[in-house]
Design a protein around this motif. Structure first.
Motif, PDB file in Angstrom:
ATOM      1  N   LEU A  62     -11.246   0.982  -2.967  1.00  0.00           N
ATOM      2  CA  LEU A  62     -10.960   0.135  -4.119  1.00  0.00           C
ATOM      3  C   LEU A  62     -11.438  -1.302  -3.902  1.00  0.00           C
ATOM      4  O   LEU A  62     -11.794  -1.997  -4.858  1.00  0.00           O
ATOM      5  N   CYS A  63     -11.399  -1.735  -2.643  1.00  0.00           N
ATOM      6  CA  CYS A  63     -11.797  -3.111  -2.323  1.00  0.00           C
ATOM      7  C   CYS A  63     -13.244  -3.210  -1.853  1.00  0.00           C
ATOM      8  O   CYS A  63     -13.724  -4.316  -1.539  1.00  0.00           O
ATOM      9  N   VAL A  91      -9.415  -2.249   6.464  1.00  0.00           N
ATOM     10  CA  VAL A  91      -8.020  -2.266   6.017  1.00  0.00           C
ATOM     11  C   VAL A  91      -7.078  -2.206   7.210  1.00  0.00           C
ATOM     12  O   VAL A  91      -6.042  -2.886   7.247  1.00  0.00           O
ATOM     13  N   ARG A 142       0.839  -1.207   0.000  1.00  0.00           N
ATOM     14  CA  ARG A 142       0.000   0.000   0.000  1.00  0.00           C
ATOM     15  C   ARG A 142       0.872   1.255   0.000  1.00  0.00           C
ATOM     16  O   ARG A 142       0.602   2.220  -0.733  1.00  0.00           O
ATOM     17  N   GLU A 195      -0.755 -12.049  -6.226  1.00  0.00           N
ATOM     18  CA  GLU A 195      -1.325 -12.586  -4.983  1.00  0.00           C
ATOM     19  C   GLU A 195      -0.267 -13.304  -4.145  1.00  0.00           C
ATOM     20  O   GLU A 195      -0.299 -13.258  -2.912  1.00  0.00           O
ATOM     21  N   TRP A 236      -6.842  -5.580   8.565  1.00  0.00           N
ATOM     22  CA  TRP A 236      -5.993  -6.439   7.724  1.00  0.00           C
ATOM     23  C   TRP A 236      -4.528  -6.222   8.046  1.00  0.00           C
ATOM     24  O   TRP A 236      -3.771  -7.171   8.219  1.00  0.00           O
ATOM     25  N   PRO A 256      -9.535 -10.603   1.756  1.00  0.00           N
ATOM     26  CA  PRO A 256      -9.769 -10.865   0.322  1.00  0.00           C
ATOM     27  C   PRO A 256      -8.520 -10.535  -0.512  1.00  0.00           C
ATOM     28  O   PRO A 256      -8.431  -9.469  -1.124  1.00  0.00           O
ATOM     29  N   SER A 262      -8.868  -9.352  -4.240  1.00  0.00           N
ATOM     30  CA  SER A 262      -9.278  -7.953  -4.404  1.00  0.00           C
ATOM     31  C   SER A 262      -8.131  -7.004  -4.070  1.00  0.00           C
ATOM     32  O   SER A 262      -7.918  -5.995  -4.749  1.00  0.00           O
ATOM     33  N   ILE A 263      -7.395  -7.327  -3.008  1.00  0.00           N
ATOM     34  CA  ILE A 263      -6.258  -6.491  -2.606  1.00  0.00           C
ATOM     35  C   ILE A 263      -5.201  -6.482  -3.704  1.00  0.00           C
ATOM     36  O   ILE A 263      -4.650  -5.424  -4.050  1.00  0.00           O
ATOM     37  N   LEU A 316      -7.559   2.464  -0.256  1.00  0.00           N
ATOM     38  CA  LEU A 316      -7.517   1.029  -0.525  1.00  0.00           C
ATOM     39  C   LEU A 316      -8.853   0.389  -0.191  1.00  0.00           C
ATOM     40  O   LEU A 316      -9.356  -0.472  -0.932  1.00  0.00           O
ATOM     41  N   ARG A 336      -5.557  -7.002  -6.905  1.00  0.00           N
ATOM     42  CA  ARG A 336      -6.013  -6.220  -8.067  1.00  0.00           C
ATOM     43  C   ARG A 336      -5.896  -4.732  -7.797  1.00  0.00           C
ATOM     44  O   ARG A 336      -5.452  -3.963  -8.651  1.00  0.00           O
ATOM     45  N   ALA A 337      -6.277  -4.313  -6.613  1.00  0.00           N
ATOM     46  CA  ALA A 337      -6.268  -2.888  -6.278  1.00  0.00           C
ATOM     47  C   ALA A 337      -4.849  -2.325  -6.244  1.00  0.00           C
ATOM     48  O   ALA A 337      -4.607  -1.196  -6.681  1.00  0.00           O
TER      49      ALA A 337
END
Length: 401
Positions: free
Chosen positions: A49-50, A57, A36, A81, A60, A69, A72-73, A46, A75-76
């Motif tokens: 975006l998710c 967040v 991030r 992954e 997380w 997720p 999703s993270i 963030l 992609r953002a």
């Protein structure tokens, strides 16, 4: 400078007693925070975006959620992954870095470039585990000024001592980038969005690092490298942030290292003019403004000349660029490493997957530092080459007072 392969192939690993499908990787919250920060976005951004709240967040990144997720993270943040399941990265701390203008940088900018350095330092470790590159050979300030007696040692003393130790004589350094890399300094580039930083340097586990803005002119790149070399020599284990004195010392070191008095002064004949500066700057491979500053430091031009010439150069665009400048120096070391890696089966995509570094972050670290791409899809563009036209001392005309 040629490289060898001390361990071209990695030893085979013992097979696990468990089937790979039974091993559940653990999400690493510290890697999420680093990713991030690399993208320079807030927790709230963030979350947006998710499709979650800022609080989510925060949880997380605090490790309070075992299975966030990740898809999703990823992609953002545009990270693979797999990156989020690795071990903790050895991060570069702000205290260890020489930033030229930290006072004008936001905390988000600082975090962004430090995250970039943390990711690319992993690539440096990857290099050292597979290829034999030059060992670090950058003396400390104490080593450089040990013989100075009768006065407090200064950056000028350190610069001249280093030129002597490295047997550079009194002539221009032909290739500043090749020189520092041959002495074990790992040089990498800053992505375009981070280039307001100019350059920074630090030491890590005995290895000196320099990150530079490769979009600048050839002459300014050389000065930036010399400036950061000064920090590496003079300010190791010293926090330099927000202290102008350290930056002035590094500038003084760079000017003396690139334009040593015992080489420059014998070329100065009569009363100097601005056209003489243009001849001198080409020969010494520095910017016109750097040459004017050096002549002023050596008391070869007056305060009035210094001010008026700087105004003249600024009006002609020399402050922001270097009209009719030389060719940018390229990293033969990085080109060899990437070429050898490809021969060993390590194409760019495979290296990025191994290290968990996004392809675009990896590729941008080499933009402007490599002459040609090592593979057609590597993302490293070719650059035009132009030679410095002057290889012999310039002949300056004497001007009547």
């Amino acid at each position: 400078m040629s490289l060898t392969r001390p361990n071209p192939t990695r030893p085979s690993r013992p097979e696990s007693l468990l089937d790979a499908s039974e091993i559940q990787p653990e999400f690493n919250p510290s890697r999420l925070r680093l990713a991030r920060e690399r993208r320079g976005i807030t927790k709230e951004a963030l979350g947006s975006l998710c499709g979650v709240s800022r609080r989510a967040v925060t949880d997380w990144e605090a490790g309070k959620v075992e299975h966030p997720p990740v898809a999703s993270i990823a992609r953002a943040l545009e990270f693979p992954e797999s990156y989020f399941y690795g071990d903790d990265l050895d991060e570069v701390g702000a205290d260890a870095v020489s930033f030229r203008a930290l006072s004008s940088m936001t905390s988000r900018q600082v975090g962004r470039v430090l995250a970039h350095a943390s990711l690319l330092r992993g690539f440096s470790s990857w290099i050292d585990s597979r290829y034999a590159t030059p060992d670090p050979d950058v003396p400390s300030f104490e080593e450089l000024t040990a013989s100075v007696e009768g006065s407090e040692p200064c950056p000028v003393d350190a610069a001249l001592s280093l030129r002597s130790i490295w047997n550079l004589g009194t002539r221009p350094v032909l290739d500043m980038l090749a020189l520092v890399e041959s002495r074990g300094v790992r040089v990498l580039g800053l992505p375009g969005q981070d280039r307001e930083v100019d350059a920074f340097s630090f030491w890590h586990e005995g290895r000196p690092f320099i990150f530079i803005n490769a979009s600048k002119s050839a002459e300014r790149l050389r000065f930036d490298l010399a400036h950061e070399l000064g920090h590496l020599c003079m300010h190791r284990d010293v926090r330099t942030n927000r202290n102008r004195r350290y930056e002035l010392d590094a500038n003084s070191f760079a000017g003396s290292f690139l334009m040593p008095a015992n080489g420059l002064v014998p070329q100065l004949v009569g009363t100097l003019s601005l056209p003489d500066v243009m001849k001198l700057k080409v020969y010494w491979r520095v910017s016109a403004t750097a040459m004017v500053r050096r002549l002023h430091q050596l008391r070869r031009i007056s305060d009035w000349q210094y001010r008026s010439w700087m105004i003249d150069l600024s009006e002609k665009g020399f402050r922001s660029n270097e009209p009719d400048g030389g060719a940018k120096e390229q990293s033969a070391l990085l080109r060899q490493i990437l070429s050898l890696a490809r021969e060993d089966g390590w194409r760019v995509d495979r290296i990025c997957k191994e290290l968990g570094i996004p392809r675009k972050d990896f590729s941008e670290a080499f933009m402007g530092l490599t002459v040609t791409s090592v593979e057609s899809s590597s993302g490293f563009g070719a650059s035009e080459r132009r030679s410095f036209p002057l290889t012999t001392p310039p002949v300056l005309r004497a001007v009547s007072d």
